[in-house]
Write a protein that holds these residues in place. Structure first.
Motif, PDB file in Angstrom:
ATOM      1  N   LEU A 191       0.819  -1.204   0.000  1.00 16.87           N
ATOM      2  CA  LEU A 191       0.000   0.000   0.000  1.00 16.87           C
ATOM      3  C   LEU A 191       0.860   1.265   0.000  1.00 16.87           C
ATOM      4  N   GLY A 192       1.974   1.257   0.747  1.00 20.55           N
ATOM      5  CA  GLY A 192       2.874   2.422   0.754  1.00 20.55           C
ATOM      6  C   GLY A 192       3.508   2.672  -0.601  1.00 20.55           C
ATOM      7  N   LEU A 193       3.934   1.584  -1.267  1.00 17.49           N
ATOM      8  CA  LEU A 193       4.514   1.726  -2.602  1.00 17.49           C
ATOM      9  C   LEU A 193       3.494   2.270  -3.588  1.00 17.49           C
ATOM     10  N   ALA A 194       2.270   1.760  -3.493  1.00 17.38           N
ATOM     11  CA  ALA A 194       1.223   2.235  -4.394  1.00 17.38           C
ATOM     12  C   ALA A 194       0.948   3.720  -4.173  1.00 17.38           C
ATOM     13  N   ALA A 195       0.895   4.126  -2.887  1.00 18.68           N
ATOM     14  CA  ALA A 195       0.664   5.534  -2.596  1.00 18.68           C
ATOM     15  C   ALA A 195       1.797   6.409  -3.133  1.00 18.68           C
ATOM     16  N   GLY A 196       3.048   5.941  -3.022  1.00 19.69           N
ATOM     17  CA  GLY A 196       4.170   6.703  -3.562  1.00 19.69           C
ATOM     18  C   GLY A 196       4.106   6.833  -5.067  1.00 19.69           C
ATOM     19  N   LEU A 197       3.725   5.755  -5.760  1.00 20.52           N
ATOM     20  CA  LEU A 197       3.613   5.820  -7.214  1.00 20.52           C
ATOM     21  C   LEU A 197       2.515   6.772  -7.641  1.00 20.52           C
ATOM     22  N   VAL A 198       1.406   6.741  -6.921  1.00 23.56           N
ATOM     23  CA  VAL A 198       0.309   7.652  -7.249  1.00 23.56           C
ATOM     24  C   VAL A 198       0.746   9.099  -7.060  1.00 23.56           C
ATOM     25  N   LEU A 199       1.486   9.380  -5.973  1.00 24.71           N
ATOM     26  CA  LEU A 199       1.957  10.735  -5.725  1.00 24.71           C
ATOM     27  C   LEU A 199       2.935  11.190  -6.810  1.00 24.71           C
ATOM     28  N   ALA A 200       3.849  10.290  -7.212  1.00 24.34           N
ATOM     29  CA  ALA A 200       4.807  10.642  -8.266  1.00 24.34           C
ATOM     30  C   ALA A 200       4.098  10.907  -9.583  1.00 24.34           C
ATOM     31  N   ALA A 201       3.121  10.076  -9.911  1.00 21.76           N
ATOM     32  CA  ALA A 201       2.364  10.294 -11.139  1.00 21.76           C
ATOM     33  C   ALA A 201       1.619  11.616 -11.106  1.00 21.76           C
ATOM     34  N   LEU A 202       1.100  11.960  -9.933  1.00 22.11           N
ATOM     35  CA  LEU A 202       0.400  13.238  -9.798  1.00 22.11           C
ATOM     36  C   LEU A 202       1.343  14.411 -10.030  1.00 22.11           C
ATOM     37  N   VAL A 203       2.556  14.339  -9.449  1.00 19.52           N
ATOM     38  CA  VAL A 203       3.536  15.424  -9.630  1.00 19.52           C
ATOM     39  C   VAL A 203       3.927  15.561 -11.102  1.00 19.52           C
TER      40      VAL A 203
ATOM     41  N   THR B  76       2.204  14.649 -13.711  1.00 18.30           N
ATOM     42  CA  THR B  76       1.069  15.145 -14.481  1.00 18.30           C
ATOM     43  C   THR B  76       0.899  16.642 -14.321  1.00 18.30           C
ATOM     44  N   VAL B  77       1.031  17.118 -13.083  1.00 21.69           N
ATOM     45  CA  VAL B  77       0.902  18.557 -12.843  1.00 21.69           C
ATOM     46  C   VAL B  77       2.020  19.324 -13.555  1.00 21.69           C
ATOM     47  N   GLY B  78       3.263  18.795 -13.507  1.00 19.74           N
ATOM     48  CA  GLY B  78       4.371  19.467 -14.189  1.00 19.74           C
ATOM     49  C   GLY B  78       4.175  19.517 -15.691  1.00 19.74           C
ATOM     50  N   ALA B  79       3.692  18.414 -16.269  1.00 18.64           N
ATOM     51  CA  ALA B  79       3.446  18.396 -17.710  1.00 18.64           C
ATOM     52  C   ALA B  79       2.353  19.390 -18.089  1.00 18.64           C
ATOM     53  N   ALA B  80       1.316  19.457 -17.264  1.00 19.50           N
ATOM     54  CA  ALA B  80       0.240  20.405 -17.551  1.00 19.50           C
ATOM     55  C   ALA B  80       0.752  21.838 -17.495  1.00 19.50           C
ATOM     56  N   GLN B  81       1.576  22.163 -16.480  1.00 22.21           N
ATOM     57  CA  GLN B  81       2.118  23.512 -16.382  1.00 22.21           C
ATOM     58  C   GLN B  81       3.055  23.831 -17.557  1.00 22.21           C
ATOM     59  N   ALA B  82       3.863  22.839 -17.965  1.00 19.14           N
ATOM     60  CA  ALA B  82       4.765  23.065 -19.099  1.00 19.14           C
ATOM     61  C   ALA B  82       3.966  23.308 -20.370  1.00 19.14           C
ATOM     62  N   ARG B  83       2.876  22.551 -20.547  1.00 21.67           N
ATOM     63  CA  ARG B  83       2.052  22.737 -21.734  1.00 21.67           C
ATOM     64  C   ARG B  83       1.398  24.111 -21.735  1.00 21.67           C
ATOM     65  N   ILE B  84       1.022  24.574 -20.549  1.00 25.09           N
ATOM     66  CA  ILE B  84       0.384  25.883 -20.468  1.00 25.09           C
ATOM     67  C   ILE B  84       1.386  26.999 -20.753  1.00 25.09           C
ATOM     68  N   SER B  85       2.640  26.852 -20.198  1.00 25.96           N
ATOM     69  CA  SER B  85       3.635  27.920 -20.338  1.00 25.96           C
ATOM     70  C   SER B  85       4.418  27.843 -21.641  1.00 25.96           C
ATOM     71  N   ALA B  86       4.303  26.748 -22.405  1.00 25.41           N
ATOM     72  CA  ALA B  86       5.072  26.597 -23.640  1.00 25.41           C
ATOM     73  C   ALA B  86       4.777  27.704 -24.638  1.00 25.41           C
ATOM     74  N   PRO B  87       3.537  28.043 -24.920  1.00 22.15           N
ATOM     75  CA  PRO B  87       3.284  29.144 -25.875  1.00 22.15           C
ATOM     76  C   PRO B  87       3.885  30.461 -25.424  1.00 22.15           C
ATOM     77  N   THR B  88       3.843  30.749 -24.128  1.00 22.29           N
ATOM     78  CA  THR B  88       4.419  31.993 -23.621  1.00 22.29           C
ATOM     79  C   THR B  88       5.925  32.035 -23.830  1.00 22.29           C
ATOM     80  N   LEU B  89       6.605  30.923 -23.523  1.00 24.32           N
ATOM     81  CA  LEU B  89       8.058  30.871 -23.698  1.00 24.32           C
ATOM     82  C   LEU B  89       8.440  30.986 -25.170  1.00 24.32           C
ATOM     83  N   ALA B  90       7.661  30.323 -26.033  1.00 26.83           N
ATOM     84  CA  ALA B  90       7.961  30.415 -27.461  1.00 26.83           C
ATOM     85  C   ALA B  90       7.783  31.842 -27.966  1.00 26.83           C
TER      86      ALA B  90
END
Length: 307
Positions: free
Chosen positions: A60-72, A74-88
Motif C-alpha cells: 500500500l505504501g509503494l502504491a501511494a508513492g507511485l500515485v503521488l509521483a504520477a500526480l507530480v 502530471t501537474v508538471g506536464a500540464a504547467q509546461a504545456r500551459i507555459s510553452a506558448p508563452t516561452l515560445a
C-alpha cells in the motif's frame, strides 16, 4: 491356627524413567525459551493477527508513492504545456530584437565607413591643395595615396615550436626570450627598411605612415592599434635589389638573422618587380605655423616665440 497370607496389592510400582538421573538437562531441553521471550512472542503474534500484514502495508505504501509521483509528473506536464506558448513567444520576440539590433549596428557601421571615406578623401584633397611643391611627398609620408613600384617582400614568422631559448640580442625585460616574434622585433625590421631606402611600407596590409606606432598587447602585435597575426608580411616599395642588400647588411638585418639562428624565427626576403600598397585607412593631418615673436615695449618683434 492357620496363618493368613498377606494381601498383595493389585497395583504395580511404576518403573523408574531412564533419564531420572539427568533432571537438570531434561529441564533445560523442555524449557529452552525464557518465559519473557515466550510472552513477547505471544504479544507479537496477537498484534500481527489484529493489524494488517506487513507485506500488505508495504504494498500500500509503494502504491501511494507511485500515485503521488504520477500526480507530480502530471501537474508538471500540464504547467509546461500551459507555459510553452508563452516561452515560445518570448523567445521569438528576443530573436526579433537581436536581429533588429544587428541590422541597426550594420547600418551604423556602414555610415561610419562612409564618413571615414569622406574624411580621408577631403584630407587627401587638402594635402594636394596646400602641399605646394611637396604635395606628393606629404601624401607619401601620410600614406594618403596608393603606391606601386618595385620593392621587397619580407615574411617574418614565429618559430615552429616557439620554445624558450637562452642568450641572444633581445635583452628582454617583461617578455621571455622565446621563438615568438615581438613588437620590438618588428620595430627594428621596419626601421631598418626605412633606413635602407624604403619609400613606403605596409605590414599585413596595414599601411605605415610617419605617425604609425608598433606596440604589443600581451603576445599580440598592434600596428596603429590594430592586432596582427603571424606570419607578418612586410612589403616595402623601393629599389628592390639595393633595398634588399642594404637591409640584410644593416644592423637591423643582422639582428633579424641572429633571431633566426638563436630562436628559430623564420624569415624570407625576396625582390619583387611590382609591389602595391593601399592607402592608410585613416589619416592624421597636423599643421605647424610659426608663432609670432614676443613684442618689445617699443613694438619691435624679437623673433622669439611665446608659449
Amino acid at each position: 491356627m492357620s496363618q493368613q497370607r498377606p494381601d498383595r496389592s493389585n497395583t504395580k510400582t511404576s518403573a523408574a524413567r531412564p533419564d531420572a538421573s539427568m533432571s537438570l538437562l531434561t529441564n533445560v531441553m523442555d524449557h529452552s525459551l525464557d518465559d519473557g521471550y515466550a510472552e513477547a512472542a505471544a504479544r507479537k503474534s496477537e498484534a500481527g493477527v489484529r493489524g494488517l500484514p506487513r507485506t500488505l502495508r508495504a504494498k500500500l505504501g509503494l502504491a501511494a508513492g507511485l500515485v503521488l509521483a504520477a500526480l507530480v509528473v502530471t501537474v508538471g506536464a500540464a504547467q509546461a504545456r500551459i507555459s510553452a506558448p508563452t516561452l515560445a513567444k518570448e523567445r521569438e520576440e528576443l530573436i526579433n530584437r537581436i536581429q533588429k539590433g544587428t541590422g541597426e549596428a550594420d547600418r551604423q557601421q556602414q555610415r561610419v565607413d562612409a564618413l571615414r571615406d569622406d574624411v580621408s578623401r577631403m584630407q587627401r584633397e587638402a594635402l594636394k591643395q596646400h602641399g605646394g611643391g611637396k604635395a606628393e611627398l606629404l601624401a607619401l609620408l601620410s600614406g594618403s595615396t596608393q603606391v606601386s613600384g618595385p620593392g621587397v617582400k619580407l615574411v617574418v614568422d614565429d618559430a615552429k615550436d616557439a620554445e624558450s631559448g637562452s642568450g641572444g640580442p633581445r635583452e628582454s625585460s617583461g617578455f621571455s626570450d622565446t621563438g615568438r616574434v615581438r613588437d620590438r622585433d618588428m620595430q627594428r625590421v621596419v626601421n631598418g627598411l626605412w633606413a635602407s631606402g624604403a619609400e613606403a611600407i605596409s605590414v599585413n596590409g596595414q599601411r605605415l605612415t610617419s605617425l604609425s606606432a608598433i606596440r604589443a598587447a600581451g603576445d599580440a602585435i598592434l600596428v596603429d592599434n590594430k592586432p596582427l597575426v603571424p606570419p607578418y608580411t612586410v612589403l616595402a616599395v623601393g629599389d628592390g635589389q639595393k633595398l634588399s642588400t642594404a637591409f640584410q647588411d644593416s644592423a637591423d638585418g643582422q639582428y633579424l638573422h641572429v633571431l633566426q639562428e638563436n630562436y628559430g624565427v623564420r624569415t624570407r626576403i625576396s625582390v619583387e618587380n611590382e609591389v602595391t600598397l593601399t592607402p592608410a585607412p585613416s589619416l592624421i593631418v597636423r599643421t605647424a605655423k610659426p608663432q609670432a615673436g614676443a613684442a618689445k615695449a617699443d613694438g619691435a618683434d624679437t623673433g622669439k616665440g611665446t608659449s
